[in-house]
Design an enzyme around this catalytic site. Structure first.
Site, PDB file in Angstrom:
ATOM      1  N   ALA A   1      -8.103  49.732 -59.364  1.00  0.00           N
ATOM      2  CA  ALA A   1      -7.166  50.835 -59.594  1.00  0.00           C
ATOM      3  C   ALA A   1      -7.895  52.172 -59.578  1.00  0.00           C
ATOM      4  CB  ALA A   1      -6.440  50.639 -60.918  1.00  0.00           C
ATOM      5  N   HIS A   2      -9.197  52.139 -59.304  1.00  0.00           N
ATOM      6  CA  HIS A   2     -10.016  53.362 -59.325  1.00  0.00           C
ATOM      7  C   HIS A   2     -10.794  53.453 -58.014  1.00  0.00           C
ATOM      8  CE1 HIS A   2     -10.331  52.490 -63.942  1.00  0.00           C
ATOM      9  NE2 HIS A   2      -9.117  52.884 -63.598  1.00  0.00           N
ATOM     10  N   GLN A   3     -10.510  54.473 -57.232  1.00  0.00           N
ATOM     11  CA  GLN A   3     -11.213  54.642 -55.968  1.00  0.00           C
ATOM     12  C   GLN A   3     -12.072  55.904 -56.045  1.00  0.00           C
ATOM     13  OE1 GLN A   3      -7.604  54.365 -55.959  1.00  0.00           O
ATOM     14  NE2 GLN A   3      -7.933  52.169 -56.103  1.00  0.00           N
TER      15      GLN A   3
ATOM     16  N   HIS B   1     -14.760  50.370 -58.838  1.00  0.00           N
ATOM     17  CA  HIS B   1     -14.680  49.704 -60.147  1.00  0.00           C
ATOM     18  C   HIS B   1     -14.007  48.333 -59.954  1.00  0.00           C
ATOM     19  CE1 HIS B   1     -14.877  53.450 -63.033  1.00  0.00           C
ATOM     20  NE2 HIS B   1     -16.079  53.009 -62.719  1.00  0.00           N
TER      21      HIS B   1
END
Lengths: 191, 514
Positions: B450-452, B286
């Site tokens: 911040a989103h993996q 993201h």
């Protein structure tokens, strides 16, 4: 005065931040091998304590970069200097805890930043970073930032982010940013 | 039932060898709920967590402490070219301890995409619904309130509303929230219902033992089964191996939940489980491109609930990569490393921090032709992530900065600034076209994640996926993966709740025998 540490074939063989393809490898080679790259670093103020990762000269290079990157009293006397907030010492402590290969690459990056031959290539100025005037230091930083070669931009981001992170996370600059600091909660009463 | 314990690396005086039913690696959204579910079912569970065990009394709301202590790579995780800064937790509770509390169910259209194009079966909204409900109940996830909306998020609401882009209030996992604004540094009030204060204590109460500061390095495979897992305890001050180690023999299986990036890296380092050749590929982030709006009145984006408003008006752009809009808190360090320039030019923006609003566009990668990134990990344990920004993402980023400029001007910004190395300043709608000359590429502008997600995708075809649609490894019968790495694409919303719910569903199946 201490000369930058030369890069060894072993170091060149490692995959590293600045070794991205032929350009990065060539830069490292000439940067480490030619006498022009070995002009002495201007050391500046002593580190506040024993260094954990950086050499004395690497500490001086980062200190010189940080001095230009953060606001600092030269532009506005109300802002503390990078030296006053010990940005270089904080970066040394932070990267000493990082994966060892990250520490090695950062040291290589500082060597490149200081390297006069790299300065000649990107700025037509064969002067180590620490020996440039403040205006020329800014120009060299801009060359790294705006380069068409990604590894220069990567190197710029590495040093600038660390300088900004250590400087702007210091409570001394909070009021200058209009940030009152964390609110009071029971576990952390304000003093 | 005898409760388990949480031990830190410094509590361990020698090498340990343990037998258990399940070994769970990681204690974040996936690992915590899996461990709690398995332990509640009567299994003997050992949890290994690389991060330290930090609790609310340490959460001092200072970035200088929080990022080096609670985040991967001491807050310095990034793609290998440093083009994308990666915020990812590394502490007991994992990313949930530092999450900004935004809680979304997996969109139906994402589940349909995974079923239609990636061979995922049996993960429809109805199947997942009871798991979402259970997690929402445990984490006290509730619809957002207008009272949650700070001025930073209000600007996002105002701009989107004026443009007809249908902003929404975000559901949050909080109880007794004082809206301090420091969720990303750990909640000092334990108001955030992270795994640290919910599923981890549940697991321990049900008998699980958790070992913090324990980095897993080796997975031994025998035939089609994992035989043992080994790790090293870390000296917390130095973040170096302490010389003490642990070997766990899980009789029923290994459950990996080290997070997207670290789970594939562990498998690659251990040389286990990459039979498909897919491990580490198709990693999604993201990628978030920010814009800053300056306002005449204070915004103080560092205070109040960090995220309470979102806008999904651009999430589905047909054949183009979609994105969604949220606000980002503006604490001094986080903002300063995102702001462009250095020296005086940087100072001019830093001085106006309290008047700055930060809107971010999170690009939904992987749902089109963009291949995402690739995780690699060698024997030295150094994790590297390559993530090229392809044409589809560059087009989305350009569209996003133009729409964010429109939004911020509609909200009343006096100036909007793109976070490019050479920023573009927009003061009127007529100037938005100037953003067409913005360049996108490595380190030409600020990007963060911040989103993996991804790297060990699920699906029923062993040639196209690493684990089944219930998280079981295709070739290793007692290995499961229950973290964000299983998602075949980016989720399209903040992924934390999706990870919890999928992990709960998978763990129940594991407890029943797989």
């Amino acid at each position: 005065m201490i000369a930058p540490e030369p890069l060894t074939p072993h170091a060149l063989a490692r995959r590293s931040l600045v070794k991205k393809g032929m350009v990065g490898g060539a830069l490292l080679f000439v940067g480490g091998a030619l006498p022009i790259a070995l002009r002495a670093t201007r050391l500046g103020p002593e580190p506040r304590g024993p260094l954990k990762l950086l050499s004395r000269s690497e500490h001086a290079v980062f200190s010189a970069i940080a001095a230009r990157v953060v606001p600092g009293p030269a532009a506005d006397p109300t802002w503390p200097s990078a030296e006053a907030l010990d940005c270089a010492g904080k970066v040394d402590a932070l990267l000493a805890r990082a994966h060892p290969s990250i520490g090695r690459e950062f040291k290589q990056l500082l060597t490149l930043f200081e390297n006069g031959l790299v300065g000649l290539l990107i700025q037509l100025a064969p002067t180590p970073f620490t020996r440039l005037s403040p205006t020329d230091q800014d120009t060299r930083l801009e060359h790294w930032r705006d380069s068409r070669i990604v590894i220069f931009r990567t190197g710029y981001q590495a040093v600038v982010r660390l300088a900004h992170a250590t400087y702007f996370s210091s409570p001394e600059v909070y009021p200058l940013m209009g940030y009152p600091g964390p609110p009071e909660v029971p576990a952390f009463p304000l003093r | 039932m005898t409760p388990g314990t949480i031990k830190r690396g410094q509590d361990i005086s020698g090498n340990l060898t343990l037998d258990c039913d399940f070994c769970v690696v990681g204690s974040g959204a996936g690992g915590s709920v899996a461990a709690a579910t398995l332990a509640a079912a009567g299994a003997r569970v050992v949890i290994l967590e690389e991060g330290g065990h930090h609790t609310r009394r340490e959460f001092n709301m200072q970035e200088a402490w929080a990022y080096p202590t609670l985040y991967q790579d001491h807050g310095n995780r990034a793609t290998e070219d440093l083009a994308i800064m990666i915020l990812q937790g590394r502490t007991v509770g994992g990313g949930t301890t530092v999450n900004w509390t935004s809680s979304f169910r997996t969109p139906d259209r994402t589940l349909r995409l995974w079923a239609d194009k990636f061979g995922v079966t049996g993960l429809d909204p109805a199947t997942l619904a009871p798991h979402f409900e259970a997690v929402e109940h445990r984490l006290n996830i509730h619809p957002g309130s207008r009272d949650d909306v700070n001025r930073n998020n209000q600007k996002l609401w105002d701009g989107a509303d004026k443009l007809g882009w249908r902003p929404e209030l975000i559901h949050r996992n909080v109880k007794g929230c004082a809206r301090l604004g420091y969720c990303g540094m750990g909640c000092p009030l334990d108001a955030k219902q992270s795994a640290l204060v919910t599923y981890v204590p549940d697991a321990v109460a049900a008998g699980a033992d958790l070992y913090a500061n324990c980095r897993v390095t080796t997975i031994k495979r025998k035939g089609h089964r994992v035989e043992s897992v080994s790790g090293e305890f870390l000296d917390e001050d130095l973040d170096r191996p302490s010389g003490r180690g642990i070997t766990v023999h899980p009789s029923r299986g290994l459950v990996l939940a080290a997070g997207a990036i670290n789970t594939p890296a562990l498998l690659l380092r251990a040389g286990v489980g990459d039979d498909s050749g897919l491990v580490g590929k198709r990693t999604f982030l993201h990628p978030a491109v920010p814009m800053v709006g300056l306002f005449a009145e204070p915004v103080e984006g560092f205070y109040g609930a960090p995220q309470s408003v979102s806008c999904h008006h651009f999430a589905d752009r047909g054949t183009n990569v979609g994105y969604f809009l949220e606000a980002s808190p503006t604490h001094p360090m986080l903002a300063s490393i995102a702001f462009p320039g250095f020296g005086d030019s940087h100072r001019h923006l830093a001085e106006r921090l309290s008047f700055a609003q930060a809107t971010i566009a999170l690009m939904v990668d992987g749902q089109h032709d963009d291949p995402g990134g690739r995780v690699r990990c060698g024997a030295d344990g150094r994790i590297r992530l390559a993530y090229p920004l392809g044409d589809g993402l560059r087009e989305a980023a350009r569209d996003a900065i133009k729409n964010m400029a429109r939004l911020l001007l509609a909200a009343g910004a006096t100036e909007v600034i793109s976070l490019h190395a050479k920023p573009i300043h927009i003061r009127t709608d007529a100037e938005i076209g100037d953003l067409d000359r913005a360049q996108f590429g490595p380190n030409l502008h600020t990007l963060f994640s911040a989103h993996q997600m991804g790297g060990c995708p699920m699906g029923d075809d062993p040639k196209r996926s690493v684990v089944t649609s219930r998280g079981r490894h295709h070739q290793i019968e007692n290995l499961w993966i229950v973290d964000g790495s299983i998602f075949p694409t980016a989720v399209g919303v903040n992924p934390q709740l999706s990870i919890y719910a999928h992990a709960r569903l998978f763990a129940q199946a594991i407890a029943r025998g797989g």
